[in-house]
Design a protein around this motif. Sequence first.
Motif, mmCIF file in Angstrom:
data_model
loop_
_atom_site.group_PDB
_atom_site.id
_atom_site.type_symbol
_atom_site.label_atom_id
_atom_site.label_comp_id
_atom_site.label_asym_id
_atom_site.label_seq_id
_atom_site.Cartn_x
_atom_site.Cartn_y
_atom_site.Cartn_z
ATOM 1 N N SER A 1 -32.055 -1.038 -20.843
ATOM 2 C CA SER A 1 -31.291 0.188 -20.620
ATOM 3 C C SER A 1 -30.107 0.023 -19.662
ATOM 4 O O SER A 1 -29.193 0.842 -19.680
ATOM 5 C CB SER A 1 -32.208 1.291 -20.080
ATOM 6 O OG SER A 1 -32.738 0.923 -18.823
ATOM 7 N N ALA A 2 -30.119 -1.012 -18.827
ATOM 8 C CA ALA A 2 -29.057 -1.162 -17.823
ATOM 9 C C ALA A 2 -27.738 -1.531 -18.482
ATOM 10 O O ALA A 2 -27.684 -2.330 -19.418
ATOM 11 C CB ALA A 2 -29.444 -2.218 -16.798
ATOM 12 N N LEU B 1 -35.612 -2.142 -17.747
ATOM 13 C CA LEU B 1 -34.329 -2.272 -17.067
ATOM 14 C C LEU B 1 -33.371 -3.127 -17.880
ATOM 15 O O LEU B 1 -32.189 -2.787 -18.046
ATOM 16 C CB LEU B 1 -34.539 -2.891 -15.685
ATOM 17 C CG LEU B 1 -33.276 -3.195 -14.875
ATOM 18 C CD1 LEU B 1 -32.538 -1.912 -14.520
ATOM 19 C CD2 LEU B 1 -33.630 -3.974 -13.618
ATOM 20 N N ASP C 1 -27.763 3.589 -16.292
ATOM 21 C CA ASP C 1 -28.398 3.681 -17.605
ATOM 22 C C ASP C 1 -27.634 4.642 -18.497
ATOM 23 O O ASP C 1 -28.070 4.952 -19.607
ATOM 24 C CB ASP C 1 -29.861 4.100 -17.478
ATOM 25 C CG ASP C 1 -30.026 5.448 -16.787
ATOM 26 O OD1 ASP C 1 -29.027 5.971 -16.254
ATOM 27 O OD2 ASP C 1 -31.151 5.974 -16.776
#
Length: 202
Positions: free
Chosen positions: A57-58, A54, A69
């Motif tokens: 990619s967030a 997370l 994402d």
Amino acid sequence: MAYQEYIPPVLKRALEVLTYIPTYGERSASRFVYNFLKLSPEERDEILKTLFELSRSARKCSECGLVSDTDPCRICSDTKRNKRFLCVVEESQDAYAIERLERYTGVYHVLGGRIAPLEGISAEDLNIEGLLRRIENYGVKEVILATNPNVEGEATANYILSLIKKRFPSVKVSRISHGLQFGSLIELADDLSLERSIENRR
């Protein structure tokens, strides 16, 4: 010997860094850490792996501000969504709570908070200018103010309402109804109350 000296350094550090998270004080951090340690090693590893993924990619959608994402997010890039209906929320979790109902077909705008003078948060700290640009660029028909039904949320909604009415007098502005109890949070609302508050907006 002071009691702090008995605490393992790695545990002490974990308790400290969790307080970086807004609203997490010592008690919240302590509950998280000790409950986390009650899990099996496999469960702990899965949580850590997911949080690491997370973190990598967030990102925030450059269009609406939703945590996603992809950029633009899946909602903004969906050609079936009606960009002439714009729902204004404080945080991403509020938008995803509304999405859970599978009834709203417009798009969102995330302010990134609410006006809270006692916490040093002013209108300038929120993504309000971005909202006004999107209203103009999309030819928005209706703005739905879905800030939380509490003192700060109401103040934020009223401030935005005054700006929109001044710059875009023909745009309809609605407010989610008080199907939600005053002082509650949208992200924690049950689906029925949230659905009624959206449908019965005024």
